[in-house]
Write an enzyme that holds these catalytic residues in place. Sequence first.
Site, PDB file in Angstrom:
ATOM      1  N   ASP A   1      37.389  39.669  47.991  1.00 51.33           N
ATOM      2  CA  ASP A   1      36.983  38.612  48.933  1.00 51.33           C
ATOM      3  C   ASP A   1      37.217  37.203  48.412  1.00 51.33           C
ATOM      4  OD1 ASP A   1      36.142  40.551  50.638  1.00 51.33           O
ATOM      5  OD2 ASP A   1      34.074  39.831  50.809  1.00 51.33           O
TER       6      ASP A   1
ATOM      7  N   GLY B   1      35.928  45.732  43.823  1.00 48.22           N
ATOM      8  CA  GLY B   1      37.113  45.390  43.054  1.00 48.22           C
ATOM      9  C   GLY B   1      36.892  45.502  41.557  1.00 48.22           C
TER      10      GLY B   1
ATOM     11  N   VAL C   1      27.675  33.665  35.962  1.00 46.89           N
ATOM     12  CA  VAL C   1      28.731  32.804  35.434  1.00 46.89           C
ATOM     13  C   VAL C   1      28.715  31.514  36.241  1.00 46.89           C
ATOM     14  CG1 VAL C   1      31.223  32.536  35.175  1.00 46.89           C
ATOM     15  CG2 VAL C   1      30.133  34.742  34.688  1.00 46.89           C
TER      16      VAL C   1
ATOM     17  N   GLY D   1      31.420  44.573  42.001  1.00 47.81           N
ATOM     18  CA  GLY D   1      31.623  45.059  43.371  1.00 47.81           C
ATOM     19  C   GLY D   1      32.746  46.079  43.430  1.00 47.81           C
TER      20      GLY D   1
ATOM     21  N   ALA E   1      36.618  46.053  52.025  1.00 51.15           N
ATOM     22  CA  ALA E   1      36.460  46.816  50.785  1.00 51.15           C
ATOM     23  C   ALA E   1      37.784  47.380  50.287  1.00 51.15           C
ATOM     24  CB  ALA E   1      35.446  47.939  50.997  1.00 51.15           C
ATOM     25  N   GLN E   2      38.619  47.892  51.202  1.00 49.83           N
ATOM     26  CA  GLN E   2      39.864  48.523  50.781  1.00 49.83           C
ATOM     27  C   GLN E   2      40.782  47.549  50.043  1.00 49.83           C
ATOM     28  OE1 GLN E   2      41.493  51.355  50.407  1.00 49.83           O
ATOM     29  NE2 GLN E   2      39.577  52.413  50.859  1.00 49.83           N
TER      30      GLN E   2
ATOM     31  N   GLY F   1      31.738  40.398  38.051  1.00 50.13           N
ATOM     32  CA  GLY F   1      31.391  41.009  39.333  1.00 50.13           C
ATOM     33  C   GLY F   1      31.591  42.511  39.334  1.00 50.13           C
TER      34      GLY F   1
ATOM     35  N   GLU G   1      27.261  46.470  63.992  1.00 46.67           N
ATOM     36  CA  GLU G   1      26.492  47.602  63.471  1.00 46.67           C
ATOM     37  C   GLU G   1      24.999  47.303  63.486  1.00 46.67           C
ATOM     38  OE1 GLU G   1      29.988  49.749  60.899  1.00 46.67           O
ATOM     39  OE2 GLU G   1      28.654  48.428  59.768  1.00 46.67           O
TER      40      GLU G   1
END
Lengths: 441, 441
Positions: free
Chosen positions: A305, A20, A84, A18, A322-323, A16, A175
């Site tokens: 996540d 992380g 995967v 992303g 995200a943090q 992944g 949003e």
Amino acid sequence: MASADQSKFPKVVIVGGGFGGMEVARKLANQPVEVVMLDKHNYHVFQPLLYQVATGSLESESIAFAIRKNFEGQKNFTFRIAEVSGVDLATNTLDTTIGDITYDYLVIATGSTTNFFGNKDIEHFAMPMKSIPEALNLRYLILQNLEEAVLAKTDEEREEYLNFVLVGAGPTGVELAGALAELRNHVLDKDYPELNKSHMQVYLVDFLPKVLGPFSDEASAAAKDFLVKMGVKVELNVKVESYDGKTIKFADGREIRTKNVIWSAGVMGVVPEGISKDNLERGNRIRTNDICVVAGTTNVFAIGDVAAMITDETPKGHPGVAQVAIQMGQNVGENIGNLVNSKPTKPFKYNDKGSLATVGRNKAVADLGKIKFQGFFAWLVWMFVHLISLLGFRNKVVVFVNWIINYVNYNGGTRLIIRRYEREAVPQPTGETVALPKSDG
Amino acid sequence: MASADQSKFPKVVIVGGGFGGMEVARKLANQPVEVVMLDKHNYHVFQPLLYQVATGSLESESIAFAIRKNFEGQKNFTFRIAEVSGVDLATNTLDTTIGDITYDYLVIATGSTTNFFGNKDIEHFAMPMKSIPEALNLRYLILQNLEEAVLAKTDEEREEYLNFVLVGAGPTGVELAGALAELRNHVLDKDYPELNKSHMQVYLVDFLPKVLGPFSDEASAAAKDFLVKMGVKVELNVKVESYDGKTIKFADGREIRTKNVIWSAGVMGVVPEGISKDNLERGNRIRTNDICVVAGTTNVFAIGDVAAMITDETPKGHPGVAQVAIQMGQNVGENIGNLVNSKPTKPFKYNDKGSLATVGRNKAVADLGKIKFQGFFAWLVWMFVHLISLLGFRNKVVVFVNWIINYVNYNGGTRLIIRRYEREAVPQPTGETVALPKSDG
């Protein structure tokens, strides 16, 4: 992966690319390891701006960044496009679309996907928005339905094309609701002189009693106020019962005729086969210890996540933002460095930098620890934080230019239907195989 | 189209929102007519920059502009997404995907599509590049094949992924060859450290004895020289015999193993059913008189690539370039204005402003009437002309920013595989229906 197998360094496989996964790879740049990143796409996507892609304010490519380019010059880094499907923890082997790949350390950074809570009809007819192809599908659906509304012969027929129902009043729903309201308020009658602003309705619904659930009460109230003033119909304490592609029904008996239902009411972790079901927490997240190591293993990490770090301090794990992914990625990158250098590992400690959500032009809410503010200044902070977080100088400049132009003329953006969106055929429960186009292909 | 039918003004239907169609609509802004534009896409595309989309230097949306937005505020203008299948000249009616549409004046501005000269295998396996979806398909194919090359186990297997054969050495072929050579020379080993520059080959082939056939001999020779110095293998006087998706064969017996054949060796007009075959010239172009009126009609015009204006001065019609379409569009717009105001029409007179083609960084050729120059200054002129010709301030800024960044670091662009390209299944001649995905959907 012959080259990797011949390496004398321990092999760290990151699944992944992303928020992380990228941090893990970056932290390992100068460590004596071989880093292999796998992702089904060749790019990192900045998910917080997906809603602007969906509403045509930003081009898709300006919020994505090629993974290979991001790691140019990092000598110990290899990238492969691969999906995967499973992991064999006993033999340290991944089962992937490009063959078996072994690892010494594995980092599962697969993130989350939309959770439809088992409702197959909603899964089929509602639009998710977790990836760029999904955001583009949503954009094309919105624009196609505006074009259909132009052709409609009766008000009743027009109604289903111009009602937009957003399910889930978290940051994504809020949003998107704001962006759709701005489309109606400032763009609709310019681009579609045939249509009347009053015919288009934006609904934001949630079964919870407030919008932006995890935010402060002040932020939540301000966001709701902004939305209502922009003309969004906010419906709280409402549970969706069903959706058949034409009418969405609620538990209290109400119905809305609409061809546009956007689902952001929940996510669930993307977990490869081979991780024991006993290790999964609520939302399909993998239970880890305080250094993100998956229970029952010593060399497999889960972050972001897809991870639920269950400790005394965080009995339910961390929020899916995200943090958390970024900081877990940094921690895991550093700890793998420590492990290969025979140094002690450091437990993960989340530094909550706060939350931001935008509702529209000059309207955002900010919860930064004890400091809470809403409105124009929060909106400036939101823009600044998102711009500096985007990968790549080009993307920063292009997004900034788009925002400036959108701000000046209320009607920027690129509302182009490049590839028509066609909903997949409903799978028939006849036992015959039905070839479905990949939503993500 | 109820509103249009009720109008007391003559109805001008324009089929196609390309360079020509846009000019017709613009010229009619203040005339006592109702203008209806039909296009299968909701955007105008700036075709001269498609090759930069295909090679990932530009995002697709920066060379397209929403037709509705372009005509914001033009009160007599209506746009509909529609494909036109046929025209009934006797009843002044178009057969379209949104129903029958009548007209008082019809402008056929449908442009051209790739001409495979009847070779079904080549049509199936080679990549065309006449639209944004086609340019994106080509981008994804190129990037996917670079990823495949990384996975290849033998040099022989790798070869077919890394050979690029461009058939047709007109401006499109030359510009694409230059862009691919720059990708190899400056990007390949940065993005794909696994690959060796010497394994990737770019071939430009044509059955004519020179590149840029219609240009001056100086421009042609300079372009060839630029290409050869960049490492492109230019093969002239060569005729393609067949291509099966793996090997392209030439009439002289030579073969090249490649999965990347890009076909820009010819175009043909897109002519709706109902235009008599007797009225078609070479390349499927509709014969017109000197005010673009289709032979045998008084109220049907054809302009641009789909038109062949046969007069004493132009017995073979005009070249298929943007300037011809633009100027014909202006002439037809003005003449329809004259007709509805009972004024005399003015014959079309082509003002040849010259030709430009770029080969790469600092390398272009310019034939501007008697002034011919090549190299850095021609490249600056090329950039300036293309930038000012792009529709929309946003697009101009975004393209300019991209070009600056590409110039500075040799490695800009967005090489993202957003939607994987899968070649359609070969239709089986068994009589069964085979559902093919639309290449353009």
